[in-house]
Design an enzyme around this catalytic site. Structure first.
Site, mmCIF file in Angstrom:
data_model
loop_
_atom_site.group_PDB
_atom_site.id
_atom_site.type_symbol
_atom_site.label_atom_id
_atom_site.label_comp_id
_atom_site.label_asym_id
_atom_site.label_seq_id
_atom_site.Cartn_x
_atom_site.Cartn_y
_atom_site.Cartn_z
ATOM 1 N N ARG A 62 52.130 -8.739 -48.732
ATOM 2 C CA ARG A 62 52.790 -9.604 -50.011
ATOM 3 C C ARG A 62 54.390 -9.900 -49.528
ATOM 4 O O ARG A 62 54.383 -8.744 -49.071
ATOM 5 C CB ARG A 62 52.079 -8.402 -51.050
ATOM 6 C CG ARG A 62 52.490 -7.676 -51.490
ATOM 7 C CD ARG A 62 54.378 -8.080 -51.739
ATOM 8 N NE ARG A 62 54.552 -6.645 -52.586
ATOM 9 C CZ ARG A 62 55.433 -6.551 -52.948
ATOM 10 N NH1 ARG A 62 57.222 -7.101 -52.317
ATOM 11 N NH2 ARG A 62 56.081 -5.129 -53.612
ATOM 12 N N GLU A 99 55.686 -9.361 -61.685
ATOM 13 C CA GLU A 99 56.712 -8.723 -62.348
ATOM 14 C C GLU A 99 57.549 -10.446 -61.632
ATOM 15 O O GLU A 99 58.727 -10.618 -61.755
ATOM 16 C CB GLU A 99 57.284 -7.962 -60.825
ATOM 17 C CG GLU A 99 58.058 -7.211 -61.058
ATOM 18 C CD GLU A 99 58.367 -5.960 -60.171
ATOM 19 O OE1 GLU A 99 57.237 -5.009 -60.407
ATOM 20 O OE2 GLU A 99 59.457 -5.918 -58.673
ATOM 21 N N ARG A 113 53.139 -13.812 -56.313
ATOM 22 C CA ARG A 113 53.204 -12.919 -54.939
ATOM 23 C C ARG A 113 52.121 -13.615 -54.168
ATOM 24 O O ARG A 113 51.156 -13.418 -54.423
ATOM 25 C CB ARG A 113 52.303 -11.369 -56.335
ATOM 26 C CG ARG A 113 53.958 -10.821 -56.865
ATOM 27 C CD ARG A 113 54.584 -9.804 -55.597
ATOM 28 N NE ARG A 113 56.073 -9.141 -56.399
ATOM 29 C CZ ARG A 113 56.068 -8.420 -56.765
ATOM 30 N NH1 ARG A 113 55.435 -7.287 -56.294
ATOM 31 N NH2 ARG A 113 57.217 -7.188 -57.281
ATOM 32 N N CYS A 146 63.026 -6.786 -59.291
ATOM 33 C CA CYS A 146 63.359 -5.465 -58.803
ATOM 34 C C CYS A 146 64.862 -5.808 -57.544
ATOM 35 O O CYS A 146 64.330 -5.666 -56.239
ATOM 36 C CB CYS A 146 62.490 -4.743 -58.346
ATOM 37 S SG CYS A 146 62.704 -3.030 -58.779
ATOM 38 N N THR A 181 65.004 -3.581 -55.262
ATOM 39 C CA THR A 181 63.678 -3.737 -54.134
ATOM 40 C C THR A 181 62.887 -4.411 -52.885
ATOM 41 O O THR A 181 62.899 -4.569 -51.536
ATOM 42 C CB THR A 181 62.824 -1.997 -53.867
ATOM 43 O OG1 THR A 181 62.186 -2.586 -54.850
ATOM 44 C CG2 THR A 181 63.827 -1.260 -55.032
ATOM 45 N N ARG A 208 56.035 -6.575 -48.819
ATOM 46 C CA ARG A 208 55.732 -5.444 -48.638
ATOM 47 C C ARG A 208 54.124 -5.569 -47.912
ATOM 48 O O ARG A 208 53.713 -5.853 -47.605
ATOM 49 C CB ARG A 208 55.348 -4.534 -50.169
ATOM 50 C CG ARG A 208 54.989 -2.544 -49.931
ATOM 51 C CD ARG A 208 55.410 -2.685 -51.197
ATOM 52 N NE ARG A 208 53.388 -2.152 -52.383
ATOM 53 C CZ ARG A 208 52.663 -1.258 -51.744
ATOM 54 N NH1 ARG A 208 52.980 -0.363 -50.769
ATOM 55 N NH2 ARG A 208 51.834 -2.109 -52.579
ATOM 56 N N ARG A 247 52.076 5.855 -51.381
ATOM 57 C CA ARG A 247 51.755 5.154 -52.357
ATOM 58 C C ARG A 247 50.121 5.923 -52.834
ATOM 59 O O ARG A 247 49.915 6.028 -51.581
ATOM 60 C CB ARG A 247 51.743 4.099 -53.292
ATOM 61 C CG ARG A 247 53.051 3.417 -52.734
ATOM 62 C CD ARG A 247 53.201 1.643 -53.624
ATOM 63 N NE ARG A 247 54.343 1.068 -53.615
ATOM 64 C CZ ARG A 247 55.210 0.275 -53.570
ATOM 65 N NH1 ARG A 247 54.069 -0.575 -54.573
ATOM 66 N NH2 ARG A 247 56.399 -0.409 -53.953
ATOM 67 N N GLU A 266 51.923 0.913 -57.169
ATOM 68 C CA GLU A 266 53.108 1.762 -57.293
ATOM 69 C C GLU A 266 52.605 2.486 -58.420
ATOM 70 O O GLU A 266 51.858 2.527 -59.586
ATOM 71 C CB GLU A 266 54.132 0.505 -58.038
ATOM 72 C CG GLU A 266 55.041 1.948 -57.817
ATOM 73 C CD GLU A 266 56.198 0.942 -57.452
ATOM 74 O OE1 GLU A 266 56.002 0.121 -58.044
ATOM 75 O OE2 GLU A 266 57.062 1.260 -57.265
HETATM 76 P P1 ADP Z 1 52.925 -4.750 -54.679
HETATM 77 O O1 ADP Z 1 52.316 -4.267 -53.503
HETATM 78 O O2 ADP Z 1 52.869 -5.837 -55.108
HETATM 79 O O3 ADP Z 1 53.853 -3.528 -54.534
HETATM 80 P P2 ADP Z 1 51.176 -3.088 -55.823
HETATM 81 O O4 ADP Z 1 51.389 -1.048 -55.457
HETATM 82 O O5 ADP Z 1 50.850 -2.332 -57.334
HETATM 83 O O6 ADP Z 1 52.010 -3.903 -55.964
HETATM 84 O O7 ADP Z 1 49.672 -2.774 -55.434
HETATM 85 C C1 ADP Z 1 49.116 -3.748 -55.807
HETATM 86 C C2 ADP Z 1 47.013 -3.874 -55.486
HETATM 87 O O8 ADP Z 1 47.042 -3.642 -54.526
HETATM 88 C C3 ADP Z 1 47.047 -2.088 -56.111
HETATM 89 O O9 ADP Z 1 45.522 -2.262 -56.795
HETATM 90 C C4 ADP Z 1 46.862 -1.724 -54.734
HETATM 91 O O10 ADP Z 1 45.670 -1.131 -54.978
HETATM 92 C C5 ADP Z 1 46.433 -2.715 -53.853
HETATM 93 N N1 ADP Z 1 46.625 -2.589 -52.169
HETATM 94 C C6 ADP Z 1 47.464 -2.689 -51.438
HETATM 95 N N2 ADP Z 1 47.953 -1.518 -50.379
HETATM 96 C C7 ADP Z 1 46.240 -2.324 -50.508
HETATM 97 C C8 ADP Z 1 45.686 -2.356 -48.859
HETATM 98 N N3 ADP Z 1 46.545 -2.126 -48.179
HETATM 99 N N4 ADP Z 1 44.568 -2.253 -49.123
HETATM 100 C C9 ADP Z 1 44.251 -2.761 -50.182
HETATM 101 N N5 ADP Z 1 44.498 -2.635 -50.954
HETATM 102 C C10 ADP Z 1 45.412 -2.455 -51.491
HETATM 103 C C1 CIR Z 2 61.251 2.245 -61.170
HETATM 104 O O1 CIR Z 2 62.300 2.527 -61.067
HETATM 105 O O2 CIR Z 2 60.021 3.442 -60.772
HETATM 106 C C2 CIR Z 2 60.265 1.507 -61.012
HETATM 107 N N1 CIR Z 2 60.934 0.391 -61.992
HETATM 108 C C3 CIR Z 2 59.991 0.233 -59.902
HETATM 109 C C4 CIR Z 2 61.205 0.764 -59.182
HETATM 110 C C5 CIR Z 2 60.237 -0.239 -57.864
HETATM 111 N N2 CIR Z 2 59.414 0.340 -56.863
HETATM 112 C C6 CIR Z 2 59.664 1.104 -55.482
HETATM 113 O O3 CIR Z 2 60.686 0.826 -55.708
HETATM 114 N N3 CIR Z 2 58.732 1.552 -55.159
#
Ligand code: ADP
Ligand code: CIR
Length: 344
Positions: free
Chosen positions: A114, A213, A217, A259, A261, A268, A297, A302
């Site tokens: 993404r 956020e 995305r 953010c 990051t 990501r 993760r 997250e």
């Molecule tokens: P972001 O990638 O936007 O930082 P999150 O870590 O919150 O957000 O993940 C968002 C959603 O995407 C969650 O439901 C997570 O399980 C799903 N997800 C992330 N990576 C994968 C993957 N490789 N395969 C399937 N689902 C994924």
């Molecule tokens: C934090 O500071 O933990 C949250 N605001 C999320 C930060 C962004 N995520 C990350 O680096 N994994």
């Protein structure tokens, strides 16, 4: 309103806590951006949640310059990116070096890449007004409705989804959850769920989250470990969307995100991967991850836990490295992790 220096617990490990000295606080405490975003708002998430990893959110592009004495060291610490560095983009899928091996298919459950995007000349989610948020939803959903071929799909406003449909989309990893306490304290959950929603194609291999956020995305995902196919689809989607929407981008910081990051590529690239043996040896797991610039993760996003020995492995660096390098970091790291898992 005047604010006093926050009281962080002694075991606080956030980058906010590390870099918000009393001097920096005094220098910045009465400043606000032209959108009215203050230091207090920028740090509220990390103040209310001392278990944050980072703890700050920008309200607009100007936050990154106005509050630079706080944001710059945080950006340097997280991305290894200096104030004098310039971000360079390379989104060419042909330059990615991957081999679609049997092992990749055996260990990798699914792949997702993404990028975050925000519309230029508008505040970010933490400082956006209710009307501006609705304007973003309208503009972006219209642009997405014009996409063709594999990318054609439908926009589903969160308010129009039944509880069942919403919960199923979240369970299947397609949709964001309601913003957590980190986003809540950053002001990113205001007027929830209005203005939020998800666009996706029939196969749910191309999806766009609106007004979570970040304003967008943009997501490409599929089952299995064909990372190149996922990257290629994302590149196509982003190029198409950029034909009708102009995104906030700075020469120094790349794509502007809420953010810090996510600055730079805002990318990501992750796999859900079966690594039960490494999961029983977290020290070794984390040492390989850190060597390859990877973040570990849980499988529900997250701040979630791993289930059944499956982990979410993604690139940690996003700024000062190209899109190709982000995905390459993830791929190379995953190859190393699979090799170690097999040797245990
Ligand atoms: P972001 O990638 O936007 O930082 P999150 O870590 O919150 O957000 O993940 C968002 C959603 O995407 C969650 O439901 C997570 O399980 C799903 N997800 C992330 N990576 C994968 C993957 N490789 N395969 C399937 N689902 C994924
Ligand atoms: C934090 O500071 O933990 C949250 N605001 C999320 C930060 C962004 N995520 C990350 O680096 N994994």
């Amino acid at each position: 309103m005047s604010h006093t220096f926050p009281n962080f617990p002694t075991d606080c490990k956030s980058l906010l806590c590390k870099y918000l000295s009393i001097e920096v606080f005094e220098e910045l405490k009465d400043k606000q951006t032209s959108n009215g975003y203050t230091l207090h708002q920028a740090i509220n998430s990390g103040v209310k949640n001392p278990d944050s990893g980072i703890g700050v959110y920008a309200g607009d592009e100007e936050s990154y310059t106005l509050f630079a004495p706080l944001f710059d060291p945080i950006i340097k610490d997280y991305h290894g990116f200096e104030k004098s560095d310039i971000h360079k983009s390379n989104f060419n899928p042909d330059e990615l070096k991957t081999v679609d091996s049997e092992q990749m298919q055996e260990y990798v459950v699914s792949t997702r890449i993404r990028v975050g995007r925000n519309i230029s000349d508008l505040p970010l989610g933490s400082a956006i007004t209710q009307q501006q948020r609705l304007d973003v939803e309208h503009k972006v959903s219209q642009a997405l409705n014009n996409l063709n071929g594999e990318l054609s799909g439908r926009y589903y406003p969160l308010q129009g989804l039944s509880d069942n449909d919403r919960d199923q989309l979240i369970k299947d990893h397609f949709l964001f959850k309601q913003g957590d306490r980190f986003l809540e304290a950053a002001g990113l959950n205001r007027n929830w769920p209005e203005g939020r929603g998800i666009f996706h194609n029939d196969d749910k291999t191309f999806l766009v989250w609106i007004n979570e956020e970040d304003q967008l995305r943009i997501i490409s995902m599929q089952m299995g470990g064909d990372i190149k196919a996922v990257f290629t689809r994302l590149h196509k989607a982003v190029s198409e969307i950029e034909k009708s929407i102009s995104f906030a981008y700075s020469k120094h910081l790349g794509y502007i995100s809420s953010c810090p990051t996510n600055l730079g590529t805002a990318m990501r690239a992750s796999v859900h991967i079966k690594l039960p043996k490494l999961g029983d040896n977290m020290e070794l797991f984390e040492s390989i991850a850190s060597k390859h610039h990877l973040q570990i993760r849980g499988t529900s996003g997250e701040h979630s836990q791993s289930k059944g020995g499956i982990y979410d492995i993604s690139n940690a660096r996003r700024l000062g490295v190209s899109e190709v390098q982000c995905v390459q970091d993830m791929y190379d790291g995953v190859v190393a992790l699979i090799a170690k898992e097999r040797s245990l």
